[in-house]
Design a protein around this motif. Structure first.
Motif, mmCIF file in Angstrom:
data_model
loop_
_atom_site.group_PDB
_atom_site.id
_atom_site.type_symbol
_atom_site.label_atom_id
_atom_site.label_comp_id
_atom_site.label_asym_id
_atom_site.label_seq_id
_atom_site.Cartn_x
_atom_site.Cartn_y
_atom_site.Cartn_z
ATOM 1 N N GLY A 207 4.635 7.439 7.224
ATOM 2 C CA GLY A 207 4.789 6.217 7.298
ATOM 3 C C GLY A 207 3.620 5.081 7.427
ATOM 4 O O GLY A 207 3.566 3.993 7.574
ATOM 5 N N ARG A 208 2.333 5.836 7.476
ATOM 6 C CA ARG A 208 1.150 5.232 7.668
ATOM 7 C C ARG A 208 0.623 4.998 6.416
ATOM 8 O O ARG A 208 0.752 5.879 5.416
ATOM 9 C CB ARG A 208 0.230 6.030 8.451
ATOM 10 C CG ARG A 208 0.659 6.213 9.986
ATOM 11 C CD ARG A 208 -0.231 7.188 10.574
ATOM 12 N NE ARG A 208 -0.465 8.476 9.942
ATOM 13 C CZ ARG A 208 0.185 9.680 10.319
ATOM 14 N NH1 ARG A 208 1.351 9.435 11.163
ATOM 15 N NH2 ARG A 208 0.149 10.711 9.576
ATOM 16 N N PRO A 209 -0.371 3.790 6.095
ATOM 17 C CA PRO A 209 -0.860 3.591 5.026
ATOM 18 C C PRO A 209 -1.552 4.785 4.451
ATOM 19 O O PRO A 209 -2.430 5.594 5.109
ATOM 20 C CB PRO A 209 -1.637 2.738 5.212
ATOM 21 C CG PRO A 209 -1.321 1.866 6.207
ATOM 22 C CD PRO A 209 -0.786 2.889 7.022
ATOM 23 N N ALA A 210 -1.453 5.226 3.189
ATOM 24 C CA ALA A 210 -2.110 6.681 2.745
ATOM 25 C C ALA A 210 -3.776 6.202 2.666
ATOM 26 O O ALA A 210 -4.617 6.994 2.591
ATOM 27 C CB ALA A 210 -1.496 7.154 1.528
ATOM 28 N N ARG B 273 0.796 -1.058 0.081
ATOM 29 C CA ARG B 273 -0.103 -0.114 0.043
ATOM 30 C C ARG B 273 0.877 1.089 -0.007
ATOM 31 O O ARG B 273 2.042 1.295 0.616
ATOM 32 C CB ARG B 273 -1.114 -0.048 1.262
ATOM 33 C CG ARG B 273 -1.906 -1.231 1.282
ATOM 34 C CD ARG B 273 -2.881 -1.041 2.434
ATOM 35 N NE ARG B 273 -3.994 -2.049 2.381
ATOM 36 C CZ ARG B 273 -4.489 -2.482 3.400
ATOM 37 N NH1 ARG B 273 -3.896 -2.365 4.684
ATOM 38 N NH2 ARG B 273 -5.295 -3.529 3.371
ATOM 39 N N VAL C 205 2.310 4.780 1.350
ATOM 40 C CA VAL C 205 2.351 5.321 2.424
ATOM 41 C C VAL C 205 2.490 6.859 2.435
ATOM 42 O O VAL C 205 2.716 7.401 1.640
ATOM 43 C CB VAL C 205 3.417 4.884 3.266
ATOM 44 C CG1 VAL C 205 3.439 3.316 3.555
ATOM 45 C CG2 VAL C 205 4.694 5.072 2.700
ATOM 46 N N ASP C 206 2.038 7.425 3.497
ATOM 47 C CA ASP C 206 1.907 9.026 3.558
ATOM 48 C C ASP C 206 3.275 9.462 4.496
ATOM 49 O O ASP C 206 4.131 8.454 4.644
ATOM 50 C CB ASP C 206 0.680 9.437 4.508
ATOM 51 C CG ASP C 206 0.918 8.926 5.991
ATOM 52 O OD1 ASP C 206 1.695 8.617 6.324
ATOM 53 O OD2 ASP C 206 -0.261 9.437 6.641
ATOM 54 N N ARG D 7 -6.718 3.904 3.856
ATOM 55 C CA ARG D 7 -7.063 3.005 4.817
ATOM 56 C C ARG D 7 -8.221 2.088 4.619
ATOM 57 O O ARG D 7 -9.292 2.938 3.620
ATOM 58 C CB ARG D 7 -7.480 3.822 6.188
ATOM 59 C CG ARG D 7 -6.113 4.531 6.643
ATOM 60 C CD ARG D 7 -6.128 4.962 7.951
ATOM 61 N NE ARG D 7 -5.066 5.832 8.553
ATOM 62 C CZ ARG D 7 -4.182 5.359 9.207
ATOM 63 N NH1 ARG D 7 -4.136 4.274 9.641
ATOM 64 N NH2 ARG D 7 -3.147 6.158 9.536
#
Length: 71
Positions: free
Chosen positions: A63-66, A57, A59-60, A68
Motif C-alpha cells: 500500500g506504499r507508493p511504488a 501514484r 502503489v506496491d 518515491r
C-alpha cells in the motif's frame, strides 16, 4: 512536494480536472510546490476556484507508493 506527472496512473484521463493542468497548461513532466504554495492551492480548490490535485501514484503490495520522490 514534487508532483511527477509522468508517474501519475490517471495521466491523460484526469488531466483536465487537475490543478496542475489548470495552472500550467498541458501536463508537464513535473512541478514542485512548497508548503505555502500547497496551502494556497488547497484554499483555492476548497473554494471551487481551481480543481484539486488529481495525482494518483502506483502503489506496491504493502500500500506504499511504488515510486518515491523527494518533496
Amino acid at each position: 512536494m514534487h508532483v511527477d506527472c509522468g508517474t501519475c496512473t490517471v495521466r491523460g484521463a484526469a488531466c483536465t480536472g487537475c490543478v496542475v493542468t489548470v495552472l500550467l497548461g498541458a501536463p508537464p513532466e513535473g512541478v514542485a510546490w512548497d508548503e505555502t504554495e500547497r496551502a494556497a492551492l488547497g484554499v483555492l480548490a476548497g473554494s471551487g476556484l481551481v480543481p484539486p490535485l488529481r495525482l494518483v501514484r502506483p502503489v506496491d503490495q504493502g500500500g506504499r507508493p511504488a515510486v518515491r520522490h523527494a518533496g
